[in-house]
Design an enzyme around this catalytic site. Structure first.
Site, short mmCIF file in Angstrom:
data_model
loop_
_atom_site.label_atom_id
_atom_site.label_comp_id
_atom_site.label_asym_id
_atom_site.label_seq_id
_atom_site.Cartn_x
_atom_site.Cartn_y
_atom_site.Cartn_z
N TYR A 137 2.08 13.33 23.06
CA TYR A 137 1.16 12.71 24.01
C TYR A 137 -0.24 13.19 23.68
CZ TYR A 137 1.35 16.98 27.07
OH TYR A 137 1.29 18.26 27.58
N GLU A 170 1.00 9.03 18.40
CA GLU A 170 0.31 9.56 19.59
C GLU A 170 0.48 8.57 20.73
OE1 GLU A 170 -1.15 12.21 20.69
OE2 GLU A 170 -1.55 13.43 18.90
ZN ZN Z 1 1.16 16.75 19.71
#
Ligand code: ZN
Length: 256
Positions: A37, A101
């Site tokens: 995240y 991500e």
């Molecule tokens: Zn990370």
């Protein structure tokens, strides 16, 4: 190819290039998929940070809350997402992984849940990547798995079970939490040694010393964050140990 003009995954709609990448070491190719995240309140700011040469960080893909997916680094290149990290006895996870991500404020933002559209996109993207690179389900990992203690993402609110039900990653239903015998910081002996050996067998970077030290506690917490998210306390209770045993026993055969 140092830059891509069009996304390599059909799930990504656009390229938003980051300069933060290099050559994969020793000619390694991706055998792991690592999920993160962003840990920032604003997804736009997180994206710009990953594209900023000052930051020295990046990922191959970026997934917004609304499910839009951008590619930032060519898959053939070594994106800078995992930092100091290890799995299955190998360090430099950046050289052997693809990083995604996921825009989410994370622990600093109180662990908000991941919107459904975003999880749909993460699932589709992960499926595409593991298929093309023949990455085995037990090689779909959290950043916290490869950097226990140092990293907490994508966090215990991440729906690993849902991804598994959709065909991504390795997962078993966690054994229910009950009272009973457990091992914690300061314990030593054969059972601790056995626990450490099992964690190492699964892939975690653990020294097998027979002493439940701070490092062991961090690895147990990392395991719980991914596989027994109901309680993340670094205490090896019966539920944690049984879940780990089941996970090893039902481990899928690696792709050849
Ligand atoms: Zn990370």
């Amino acid at each position: 190819m140092n830059q891509v003009l069009r996304p390599e995954s059909p799930v990504a709609t656009k390229v938003f290039p980051s300069p933060n990448h290099g050559e994969r070491k020793d000619g390694r190719s991706p055998t792991l998929l690592v999920l993160h995240y962003t840990g920032m309140p604003d997804s736009g700011e997180a994206l710009l940070w990953l594209a900023n040469p000052i930051s020295q960080v990046s990922a191959h893909y970026f997934v917004f809350e609304d499910g839009r997916v951008l590619q930032m680094v060519p898959e053939s290149r070594r994106a800078w997402h995992a930092g100091v990290s290890a799995w299955d006895g190998e360090g430099d996870i950046n050289s052997s992984s693809i990083g995604i991500e996921i825009a989410n404020p994370g622990h600093p933002g109180g662990l908000p849940s991941f919107p459904e559209e975003q999880i749909q996109s993460v699932t589709a993207l992960a499926k595409d990547i593991v298929t093309r690179w023949r990455i085995s389900p037990d090689h779909v990992l959290a950043h916290s798995d490869v950097a226990p203690g140092r990293k907490l993402d994508p966090g215990e609110a991440f729906p690993w079970r849902q991804l598994h039900d959709a065909g991504v990653g390795h997962w078993v239903s966690p054994t229910p939490i009950r009272d009973g015998r457990f091992f914690a910081r300061g314990d030593r002996g054969m059972p601790v040694e056995a626990l450490q050996a099992m964690l190492a067998m699964y892939g975690y970077q653990t020294r097998i010393t027979g002493l439940f030290d701070e490092d062991t506690e961090k690895v147990v917490a990392a395991f719980q964050r991914h596989f027994r998210p109901e309680r993340v306390d670094g205490v090896a209770d019966a539920s944690t140990i049984t879940t780990l045993k089941d996970l090893i026993a039902r481990r899928p055969q690696p792709h050849v």
